[in-house]
Write a protein that holds these residues in place. Structure first.
Motif, PDB file in Angstrom:
ATOM      1  N   ARG A 108     -23.132   7.498  -7.965  1.00  0.00           N
ATOM      2  CA  ARG A 108     -22.059   6.220  -7.850  1.00  0.00           C
ATOM      3  C   ARG A 108     -20.865   6.706  -7.008  1.00  0.00           C
ATOM      4  O   ARG A 108     -19.752   6.044  -6.852  1.00  0.00           O
ATOM      5  N   PHE A 109     -20.680   8.053  -6.646  1.00  0.00           N
ATOM      6  CA  PHE A 109     -19.448   8.771  -6.309  1.00  0.00           C
ATOM      7  C   PHE A 109     -19.572   8.657  -4.733  1.00  0.00           C
ATOM      8  O   PHE A 109     -20.276   9.258  -4.039  1.00  0.00           O
ATOM      9  N   THR A 110     -18.491   8.240  -4.173  1.00  0.00           N
ATOM     10  CA  THR A 110     -18.484   8.236  -2.547  1.00  0.00           C
ATOM     11  C   THR A 110     -16.983   8.655  -2.274  1.00  0.00           C
ATOM     12  O   THR A 110     -16.043   8.793  -3.085  1.00  0.00           O
ATOM     13  N   LEU A 111     -16.868   9.088  -1.137  1.00  0.00           N
ATOM     14  CA  LEU A 111     -15.499   9.706  -0.624  1.00  0.00           C
ATOM     15  C   LEU A 111     -14.814   8.877   0.481  1.00  0.00           C
ATOM     16  O   LEU A 111     -15.746   8.353   1.515  1.00  0.00           O
ATOM     17  N   ASN A 112     -13.446   8.825   0.525  1.00  0.00           N
ATOM     18  CA  ASN A 112     -12.807   8.163   1.687  1.00  0.00           C
ATOM     19  C   ASN A 112     -12.182   9.362   2.312  1.00  0.00           C
ATOM     20  O   ASN A 112     -11.026   9.988   1.629  1.00  0.00           O
ATOM     21  N   VAL A 113     -12.465   9.677   3.392  1.00  0.00           N
ATOM     22  CA  VAL A 113     -11.875  10.976   3.982  1.00  0.00           C
ATOM     23  C   VAL A 113     -10.719  10.477   4.577  1.00  0.00           C
ATOM     24  O   VAL A 113     -10.761   9.559   5.662  1.00  0.00           O
ATOM     25  N   VAL A 114      -9.683  11.074   4.132  1.00  0.00           N
ATOM     26  CA  VAL A 114      -7.979  10.877   4.964  1.00  0.00           C
ATOM     27  C   VAL A 114      -7.401  11.957   5.370  1.00  0.00           C
ATOM     28  O   VAL A 114      -7.421  13.127   4.797  1.00  0.00           O
ATOM     29  N   SER A 115      -7.038  11.930   6.728  1.00  0.00           N
ATOM     30  CA  SER A 115      -6.387  13.182   7.515  1.00  0.00           C
ATOM     31  C   SER A 115      -4.799  13.421   6.948  1.00  0.00           C
ATOM     32  O   SER A 115      -4.218  14.355   7.454  1.00  0.00           O
ATOM     33  N   ALA A 116      -4.478  12.592   6.099  1.00  0.00           N
ATOM     34  CA  ALA A 116      -2.952  12.427   5.648  1.00  0.00           C
ATOM     35  C   ALA A 116      -1.938  12.141   6.840  1.00  0.00           C
ATOM     36  O   ALA A 116      -2.249  12.170   7.903  1.00  0.00           O
ATOM     37  N   TRP A 117      -0.626  11.527   6.139  1.00  0.00           N
ATOM     38  CA  TRP A 117       0.258  11.212   7.117  1.00  0.00           C
ATOM     39  C   TRP A 117       1.866  11.613   6.491  1.00  0.00           C
ATOM     40  O   TRP A 117       2.609  11.572   7.121  1.00  0.00           O
ATOM     41  N   TRP A 118       1.768  12.147   5.059  1.00  0.00           N
ATOM     42  CA  TRP A 118       3.066  12.135   4.557  1.00  0.00           C
ATOM     43  C   TRP A 118       3.309  13.745   4.518  1.00  0.00           C
ATOM     44  O   TRP A 118       3.185  14.314   3.731  1.00  0.00           O
ATOM     45  N   GLU A 119       4.428  14.144   5.598  1.00  0.00           N
ATOM     46  CA  GLU A 119       4.764  15.447   5.491  1.00  0.00           C
ATOM     47  C   GLU A 119       5.625  15.935   4.541  1.00  0.00           C
ATOM     48  O   GLU A 119       5.524  16.945   3.894  1.00  0.00           O
ATOM     49  N   GLU A 120       6.589  15.059   3.947  1.00  0.00           N
ATOM     50  CA  GLU A 120       7.225  15.511   2.735  1.00  0.00           C
ATOM     51  C   GLU A 120       6.589  15.712   1.673  1.00  0.00           C
ATOM     52  O   GLU A 120       6.635  16.966   1.061  1.00  0.00           O
ATOM     53  N   GLU A 121       5.369  14.884   1.309  1.00  0.00           N
ATOM     54  CA  GLU A 121       4.498  15.160   0.383  1.00  0.00           C
ATOM     55  C   GLU A 121       3.824  16.648   0.293  1.00  0.00           C
ATOM     56  O   GLU A 121       3.909  17.261  -0.488  1.00  0.00           O
ATOM     57  N   ALA A 122       3.382  16.801   1.583  1.00  0.00           N
ATOM     58  CA  ALA A 122       2.576  18.055   2.050  1.00  0.00           C
ATOM     59  C   ALA A 122       3.717  19.333   1.689  1.00  0.00           C
ATOM     60  O   ALA A 122       3.127  20.349   1.168  1.00  0.00           O
ATOM     61  N   ARG A 123       4.916  19.137   2.026  1.00  0.00           N
ATOM     62  CA  ARG A 123       6.111  20.304   1.746  1.00  0.00           C
ATOM     63  C   ARG A 123       6.116  20.455   0.294  1.00  0.00           C
ATOM     64  O   ARG A 123       6.154  21.744  -0.170  1.00  0.00           O
ATOM     65  N   GLN A 124       6.210  19.422  -0.402  1.00  0.00           N
ATOM     66  CA  GLN A 124       6.476  19.588  -1.885  1.00  0.00           C
ATOM     67  C   GLN A 124       5.035  20.230  -2.596  1.00  0.00           C
ATOM     68  O   GLN A 124       5.089  20.922  -3.560  1.00  0.00           O
ATOM     69  N   TYR A 125       3.972  19.811  -1.966  1.00  0.00           N
ATOM     70  CA  TYR A 125       2.820  20.150  -2.900  1.00  0.00           C
ATOM     71  C   TYR A 125       1.939  21.378  -1.957  1.00  0.00           C
ATOM     72  O   TYR A 125       0.831  21.698  -2.389  1.00  0.00           O
ATOM     73  N   GLY A 126       2.452  21.974  -1.238  1.00  0.00           N
ATOM     74  CA  GLY A 126       1.987  22.941  -0.266  1.00  0.00           C
ATOM     75  C   GLY A 126       0.689  22.554   0.504  1.00  0.00           C
ATOM     76  O   GLY A 126      -0.048  23.484   0.715  1.00  0.00           O
ATOM     77  N   GLY A 127       0.756  21.561   0.772  1.00  0.00           N
ATOM     78  CA  GLY A 127      -0.462  21.052   1.633  1.00  0.00           C
ATOM     79  C   GLY A 127      -0.200  21.489   3.049  1.00  0.00           C
ATOM     80  O   GLY A 127       0.685  21.813   3.458  1.00  0.00           O
TER      81      GLY A 127
END
Length: 354
Positions: A108-127
């Protein structure tokens, strides 16, 4: 039509309402999903953001994948669709985790593939955060690694972003050849990636006419890559269901009345780091994921009629948001879902007699 809902992991969906009575706790999430199964919902989407985009970065939010694994163990039939952003994940480890949760949930597990948009979040979490089209280059390789590990006994891969050599992944997912990969995107590059590599396309609203055009365009793009037809076309929407038009307008005014708060801290990144088909207004942004655009707002009768129009346009999945979640989900399940079914039967009867 299948009915899904966004799992309330941020404390709500409204940027202008401070307390929606939807605590971002696992206990509340478990109550919501277990009752949703009883009320006839088919799937839930668990968004992945490490910062709270709805209430503000300083507020609590649940992590998507650990929440998904825990919910897989306490549910029986609902699909658990969890977002994944390649810039934050190792694809081989992700493939292993997804296969494990698919085993826990018995497929029952499926994925929603997201390429991301939030630059500040990536900075804080090392994305890893790059320019728009480059994010999709990474996403394509990420999906190729996922599928390769799920489908092949051993898998070797040499790409620009990922390299694997004779990698084993066991056990494989329950679903064959792979758990369903949903994705949404509005840019030409995003649509190309989805048409090439994903299994289902999810949209962020529009009129029935606009959805018809989007569905037709994606079917043609999909066919141009000689790929099998998409398994599903879905749309995100926020529900405002009331007995009278006056009550509908009163609720709409309450949730869209703009207030200055940290809930709008991601607005600039969302509007400048994404390539949106339509200009986004603060009114749209007041409700998460542009949920007001489909206009599933009104009396049960009006909403049921609109759902049938979207069904005619090619949709087979609605991913809905409600506030407060439990109360409004129950209202929708009892007042709108049966009405859609009744109206559909009436349409079939009329067509057979004409």
């Amino acid at each position: 039509m299948k009915y899904g809902f966004w799992l309330p992991i941020f404390g709500g969906w409204l940027r202008n309402v401070e307390d929606e009575k939807m605590p971002p706790t696992f206990a509340y999430a478990q109550e919501v999903i277990q009752k949703a199964e009883k009320w006839g919902y088919d799937t839930t989407l668990i968004a992945e953001l490490y910062l709270n985009d709805i209430k503000g970065p300083e507020h609590d939010s649940l992590e998507a994948w650990t929440t998904a694994a825990a919910l897989a163990a306490v549910t029986e039939k609902i699909e658990i669709m969890t977002a994944v952003r390649p810039g934050f994940h190792n694809p081989a480890v992700t493939a292993k985790m997804a296969a494990n949760i698919d085993q826990i949930s018995k497929g029952r597990f499926t994925l929603n593939v997201v390429s991301a948009w939030w630059e500040e979040e990536a900075r804080q979490y090392g994305g890893i955060f790059t320019e728009h089209d480059a994010r999709y280059d990474r996403t394509e390789e990420f999906i190729e690694v996922l599928k390769g590990l799920w489908e092949k006994e051993t898998f070797t891969y040499q790409g620009s972003f990922y390299q694997l050599s004779n990698t084993h992944l066991h056990p494989k997912p329950v679903q064959k050849p792979n758990p369903i990969l949903y994705a949404g995107g509005e840019s030409p590059r995003g649509k190309e990636t989805i048409a090439k590599h994903c299994d289902a396309y999810v949209m962020h609203g529009g009129t029935a006419y606009e959805i018809t055009r989007k569905v037709d365009d994606m079917k043609k793009l999909r066919a141009s890559f000689q790929a099998k037809p998409f398994q599903s076309f879905g749309m995100a929407a926020y529900i405002v269901c009331r007995e009278t038009e006056a009550e509908v307008q009163q609720e709409l005014e309450r949730i869209t009345h703009l207030k200055e708060s940290s809930a709008y801290s991601g607005y600039k990144d969302f509007t400048t780091k994404s390539q949106l088909e339509q200009k986004l207004e603060l009114y749209d942004y007041s409700v998460s994921n542009r949920g007001l655009r489909p206009n599933l707002i009104g009396t049960p009768e009006q909403i049921a009629d609109k759902i049938l129009q979207y069904e005619e346009a090619g949709l087979d999945l609605l991913l809905l948001q409600f506030s407060p979640q439990l109360e409004e989900m129950e209202r929708f399940s009892k007042q709108v879902m049966p009405l859609v079914e009744e109206k559909r039967k009436d349409i079939v009867k009329e067509s057979t007699h004409s």
